[in-house]
Enzyme design. Sequence first.
Site: not given
Length: 580
Positions: A47, A119, A152
């Site tokens: 990331e 995300k 994540c």
Amino acid sequence: MTSVAPYEAAAIQYEPTLFDKSGNVADLLALVGEAARHGAKLITTPEMATTGYCLYDYDEAATVVETVPGPTTDAFAAVASEHGCYVVVGMPEVDADTGLFYNAAVLVGPDGVVGKHRKTHSYIAEPKWAAPGNLGHQVFDTPIGRISLLICMDMHFVETARVVALDGADVICHISNWLAERTPAPYWISRAFENRCYVVESNRWGLERTVQFSGGTCIIEPDGTVASSIDSGNGIVYAQIDPARAREQNPWGDRRPKLYRELQSNTFLWNPLDFFSLYGHRTLPDGARTAVTVVQSTPTTDVEANVAAIENMMSKANGGELLVFPELSITGPLSTDRPASAVAESLDGPSLARIADAAARTSTTVVVGLAEFADATFYNTAVVVGPSGILGSYRQTHVAPADMEFFDAGDSWAVLDLPAGRVGILLGNDVHFPEAGRVLALRGCDIVVCPAAMSAPVGGHVGTTIPHQGAILTDADPLHWHHMRVRAGENNVWFAFANAFDPDRGFDGHSGVFGPDTFAFPRGESVVTTERGTATAVVDTTNLDSVYPTNVVRRKDLVSMRLPHHYPTLSAASKVAVDA
């Protein structure tokens, strides 16, 4: 789906230098080239690997964002074209039309950008500069199979990986800046295990603006095995991906989408103390500090002996204690020669009558299991018995294929309000379905009790050299991953897992009472491993004198941050992979 031959995947671990985009991109291109020359056809980077992660604000982010496609993705596409591979690039993106910034993962192939993920579930850092992802959770068809992308914090939520698994993902490429625990993280392993797909995990390592990242980049197989990993430092790990394994029949039976409709709701959007007291209907109990004990025993084919053993444990308990016994703790194991029809009882039968008498004598509450006969049908049932008698029961809703010759599936959940708090019940095979625990959390459960007779999903860790601060575990640990610890943490509940210990039948114990915060160290849990015995934890479900929840089991941070508008497929009818 078209069959795909096995191929090699590579996960890159890297420590970027904050704001040195050109240097980071050059390093990453070199690592991607190395992996491609090694033969890797799917390569992941961490990331925000091109820029560093800890951005203060929009102004800082504006110096490093770029469009997709753009110069960075073009550079990786050139390598992908040269080697005939696919690369996942972690980078900050600016939308050319809106000017909004996103934390993005981009899948680049020989012909350029295949697709991207923004995300969706932000960590603390992203709201300082990034908008929430607006592309949902997608699966991209490629010549090497069906690939999905998560970033994540997305992986904390059972729904994200489940959505892409149901859409047929062979591989989840999870890129992260994971912190605050030793890695490979239990959440990563659980997402591979429960969805029976590969997780290719690229995590960063190193220290940036006082934040210590965990490393632990790895590739995880569909059964939860960590095929390869790296602890700290820049490097690459490799493993074989066989898409056929991710497309095998789910070994735990069928999902029950009609029972998952609550997954579309956002129970914790409002103050839960207000929500659950609305109209005076099913207000949350006050809560208490209660000793909860799981009993790891070996139920036998002698019902009389099983009941006597339960009574004996109750006689040793302190008044007010909650005891949880294994699955079929009254009935004992079934077989073709000992079917449910030969030993099942009704809830008003003699065994539960004896246990009710013992509960009244000892002032204890117990959770026991039996083969139940009701309405000309047999069920695998858990029963909660207290000093006043039977308080409630639950019929297993996810019956394992091996047990279908004995039991029909129940069709409803069980949630009870006890002095200990709001308690939900699962049984054994149910825990393989992440939807089950989530529904109970959405109903406000503080505690989930789970009698079981199974091979416990657990795994160890050899230890890490990452210099984690405080009480975060770094040493070797044979119980680094316990699937029930993840079940507790992802739903912010106390999870009481009482497993049978019967090695001859493959039931290896590892019972425990697991706390509601998996990132709290030292861990709030009690475990008994591979022997008969008990594990006890004092469970606190009380709230401070406040109109807002002060206890994590009432506040449920990881439930309140769900985004149900991204999860419509979870309660839909049959889908490709897990429902097959």
